[in-house]
Design an enzyme around this catalytic site. Structure first.
Site, PDB file in Angstrom:
ATOM      1  N   LYS A 130     -36.248 -54.608 -58.587  1.00  0.00           N
ATOM      2  CA  LYS A 130     -35.270 -55.252 -59.462  1.00  0.00           C
ATOM      3  C   LYS A 130     -35.758 -55.309 -60.909  1.00  0.00           C
ATOM      4  O   LYS A 130     -35.127 -55.877 -61.767  1.00  0.00           O
ATOM      5  CB  LYS A 130     -34.959 -56.643 -58.947  1.00  0.00           C
ATOM      6  CG  LYS A 130     -34.332 -56.584 -57.549  1.00  0.00           C
ATOM      7  CD  LYS A 130     -33.905 -57.920 -57.033  1.00  0.00           C
ATOM      8  CE  LYS A 130     -33.209 -57.786 -55.692  1.00  0.00           C
ATOM      9  NZ  LYS A 130     -34.055 -57.296 -54.612  1.00  0.00           N
ATOM     10  N   MET A 178     -43.025 -66.844 -59.758  1.00  0.00           N
ATOM     11  CA  MET A 178     -42.005 -66.478 -60.755  1.00  0.00           C
ATOM     12  C   MET A 178     -41.872 -67.549 -61.836  1.00  0.00           C
ATOM     13  O   MET A 178     -40.775 -67.792 -62.335  1.00  0.00           O
ATOM     14  CB  MET A 178     -40.636 -66.262 -60.071  1.00  0.00           C
ATOM     15  CG  MET A 178     -40.667 -65.170 -59.039  1.00  0.00           C
ATOM     16  SD  MET A 178     -39.239 -65.202 -57.962  1.00  0.00           S
ATOM     17  CE  MET A 178     -39.650 -66.474 -56.792  1.00  0.00           C
ATOM     18  N   ASP A 224     -40.581 -52.072 -53.521  1.00  0.00           N
ATOM     19  CA  ASP A 224     -40.305 -52.974 -54.651  1.00  0.00           C
ATOM     20  C   ASP A 224     -41.217 -52.707 -55.828  1.00  0.00           C
ATOM     21  O   ASP A 224     -42.221 -52.022 -55.700  1.00  0.00           O
ATOM     22  CB  ASP A 224     -40.639 -54.407 -54.200  1.00  0.00           C
ATOM     23  CG  ASP A 224     -39.498 -55.016 -53.445  1.00  0.00           C
ATOM     24  OD1 ASP A 224     -38.435 -54.407 -53.406  1.00  0.00           O
ATOM     25  OD2 ASP A 224     -39.699 -56.116 -52.905  1.00  0.00           O
TER      26      ASP A 224
HETATM   27  C1  LIG Z   1     -40.193 -62.228 -55.867  1.00  0.00           C
HETATM   28  S1  LIG Z   1     -41.695 -63.035 -55.668  1.00  0.00           S
HETATM   29  C2  LIG Z   1     -42.340 -62.202 -54.291  1.00  0.00           C
HETATM   30  C3  LIG Z   1     -43.432 -62.935 -53.611  1.00  0.00           C
HETATM   31  C4  LIG Z   1     -44.034 -62.170 -52.472  1.00  0.00           C
HETATM   32  N1  LIG Z   1     -43.099 -61.992 -51.425  1.00  0.00           N
HETATM   33  C5  LIG Z   1     -45.298 -62.840 -51.925  1.00  0.00           C
HETATM   34  O1  LIG Z   1     -45.308 -63.301 -50.785  1.00  0.00           O
HETATM   35  O2  LIG Z   1     -46.277 -62.888 -52.670  1.00  0.00           O
HETATM   36  C6  LIG Z   1     -42.604 -62.393 -56.996  1.00  0.00           C
HETATM   37  C7  LIG Z   1     -43.615 -63.375 -57.561  1.00  0.00           C
HETATM   38  O3  LIG Z   1     -44.773 -63.407 -56.760  1.00  0.00           O
HETATM   39  C8  LIG Z   1     -45.905 -63.661 -57.561  1.00  0.00           C
HETATM   40  N2  LIG Z   1     -46.852 -62.548 -57.401  1.00  0.00           N
HETATM   41  C9  LIG Z   1     -46.726 -61.514 -56.569  1.00  0.00           C
HETATM   42  N3  LIG Z   1     -47.808 -60.713 -56.629  1.00  0.00           N
HETATM   43  C10 LIG Z   1     -48.638 -61.285 -57.528  1.00  0.00           C
HETATM   44  C11 LIG Z   1     -49.918 -60.951 -58.037  1.00  0.00           C
HETATM   45  N4  LIG Z   1     -50.573 -59.854 -57.618  1.00  0.00           N
HETATM   46  N5  LIG Z   1     -50.491 -61.772 -58.956  1.00  0.00           N
HETATM   47  C12 LIG Z   1     -49.852 -62.874 -59.382  1.00  0.00           C
HETATM   48  N6  LIG Z   1     -48.633 -63.246 -58.935  1.00  0.00           N
HETATM   49  C13 LIG Z   1     -48.041 -62.472 -58.016  1.00  0.00           C
HETATM   50  C14 LIG Z   1     -45.407 -63.772 -59.005  1.00  0.00           C
HETATM   51  O4  LIG Z   1     -45.184 -65.123 -59.271  1.00  0.00           O
HETATM   52  C15 LIG Z   1     -44.126 -62.998 -58.934  1.00  0.00           C
HETATM   53  O5  LIG Z   1     -43.236 -63.399 -59.957  1.00  0.00           O
END
Ligand SMILES: C[S@@+](CC[C@H](N)C(=O)[O-])C[C@H]1O[C@@H](n2cnc3c(N)ncnc32)[C@H](O)[C@@H]1O
Length: 459
Positions: A271, A384, A249
């Site tokens: 995506k 998100m 991803d």
């Molecule tokens: C589609 S979701 C996936 C979440 C992922 N499966 C998890 O458990 O962290 C994507 C969202 O996760 C958050 N996110 C993921 N990695 C991040 C990071 N390193 N710093 C801040 N937000 C993060 C953001 O809000 C982003 O829009």
């Protein structure tokens, strides 16, 4: 990369060492282990080198270095304390395009000596290009402690049975997978004859069954954590080394992909950014098709695959098509960002519960059961949510949450360029718009945010 690591077959190859003191001795001992045929040119030899000469392990020319000493030589080492001699040896070797190492002088050298972990035939070389010897020692210490001694015996054994393996398992991929299963099974540390029998039985007693075992593909649905590669789990790292194909991803960083098996093929199926949008159905179908073709497919996802990761949909199609799979949890963004900013998500006095919520807006509005989030002493983590931040704050205030409730917005959490902006429900939106903030971002709302170190100075 300042230097390219190659392994040099020195067996019976003439190597010249200029200098007969302690520095020369250290290098000589190393290349003797690789079977080099060593000639030392030096007016004097120290005691240990004298002993080696007497044992016939090295030849000695008892005079100063001369140009013709380089004739027929494969590797040159200059280990004298005399700078002009070292410079001359380096210059003449370079003229002949011979690899040359001048001890402690990277500028005069075309090859340098790495630190070595020797589990022959397994060898690991570590180098910082002369820039950080302390780090080299640290890495060596870590590796020495984690690589079991019996790996050397396993490698010797696998060398011995190599041609039988080729005859038994003619397909190269099949052979690799059977060997990997053997090594992972821990069937034999090869310390005894019984161990050897067990190894033979595993590899050669029923090759048909072994082939069948590895011809079936499988899927590993693995959480890669929020970004810092050190947050990968051990299981994730093991499967990253096992996979044939990786589908990843946009949240999976280059540093994490670097830890995947070198010859595994990689495909971006994110995506956002990096390429075309890949529909979820396409990913589901691809996982099934690749596994049916007999591949070990690594589906690498940011954070945890089951938290806003659509991992559930992916396993549904795997179950439907009876594809074997494993799910490996990852550190979700909420845990990673909270830990790296020093915000405890729960706290005995300030927060008795935490919720992970999607803050994804539709037409600028975030639709949620806002009344549930209105009472204090609960932490809400919005994934998100950056695009819906204004709506989130307005809704929380209008449903009764205090406008002074602390909020943290964390961008690129756990990565070296992590940024954290704090405020409250009233002012965080204005604070964010005053900054250029990059995705991914996470929003933490709740009294616990005030526990972040330095919060009072930032608010
Ligand atoms: C589609 S979701 C996936 C979440 C992922 N499966 C998890 O458990 O962290 C994507 C969202 O996760 C958050 N996110 C993921 N990695 C991040 C990071 N390193 N710093 C801040 N937000 C993060 C953001 O809000 C982003 O829009």
């Amino acid at each position: 990369m300042d230097y390219f690591p190659l392994s040099f077959d020195l067996k019976q190859r003439p190597c010249l060492v200029v200098g007969g003191g302690e520095i020369a001795r250290r290098k000589i001992e190393l290349i003797l282990r690789a079977g080099a045929k060593i000639t030392v040119v030096s007016p004097l030899l120290n005691q240990e080198l004298e002993t080696l000469r007497a044992q016939g392990a090295i030849d000695h020319i008892e005079r100063k270095f001369e140009e013709q000493d380089l004739d027929g030589i494969y590797l040159v080492i200059s280990a004298t304390e005399n700078t002009s001699v070292n410079e001359r040896v380096s210059y003449l070797a370079n003229q002949r395009q011979l690899p040359v190492n001048v001890v402690d002088s990277p500028d005069l050298s075309t090859v340098i000596f790495p630190a070595i972990i020797d589990r022959s035939p397994l060898l690991i070389s570590i180098s910082s290009g002369g820039k950080a010897p302390v780090m080299v020692r640290k890495v060596r210490e870590l590796l020495e402690a984690t690589i079991p001694q019996h790996f050397a015996r396993l490698a010797v054994y696998l060398g011995e049975v190599r041609s039988r393996m080729k005859q038994t398992y003619s397909d190269i991929d099949e052979r690799r997978k059977v060997t990997e299963n053997f090594v992972e099974s821990g069937v034999a540390s090869l310390t005894s004859a019984a161990d050897r029998d067990a190894a033979e039985k595993f590899l050669f007693a029923d090759p048909k069954a072994r082939s069948q075992e590895v011809s079936q593909g499988e899927v590993y649905l693995v959480g890669a954590g929020p970004g810092d590669p050190d947050l990968l789990t051990l299981r994730a790292l093991q499967l990253m080394q096992k996979a044939d194909i990786v589908l990843y991803d946009n949240l999976v960083s280059e540093q994490i992909l670097d830890r995947v098996r070198r010859d595994a093929s990689r495909e971006y199926v994110g995506k956002l950014g990096r390429g075309a949008f890949t529909a979820q159905e396409t990913i589901n179908d691809k996982l099934v098709r690749l596994a049916k073709e007999g591949n070990r497919v690594l589906r690498l996802k940011g954070g945890d695959p089951f938290i806003f990761g659509r991992g559930g949909e992916e396993i549904e199609s795997l179950i439907e098509c009876e594809i074997p799979f494993q799910v490996v949890p990852g550190i979700t963004a909420a845990s990673g960002c909270a830990a790296y900013t020093g915000i405890p998500l729960t706290h005995r006095e300030l927060s008795q519960s935490v919720r992970f919520v999607t803050g994804h807006p539709k037409d600028g509005h975030v639709e949620l059961e806002w009344r549930e989030f209105a009472h204090k002493n609960q932490t809400i983590v919005f994934y998100m949510g950056l695009g819906g931040l204004k709506s989130i704050c307005d809704q929380l205030i209008s449903h009764g949450r205090a406008a002074t409730t602390p909020v943290a917005v964390i961008s690129k959490g756990t990565l070296p360029d992590q940024i954290t902006i704090v405020g409250d429900l009233e002012n965080i939106y204005d604070r964010i718009t005053a900054h250029e903030i990059s995705r991914p971002t996470l929003i933490i709302v709740g009294e616990v945010v005030s526990l972040m170190p330095g919060f009072d100075a930032l608010i």
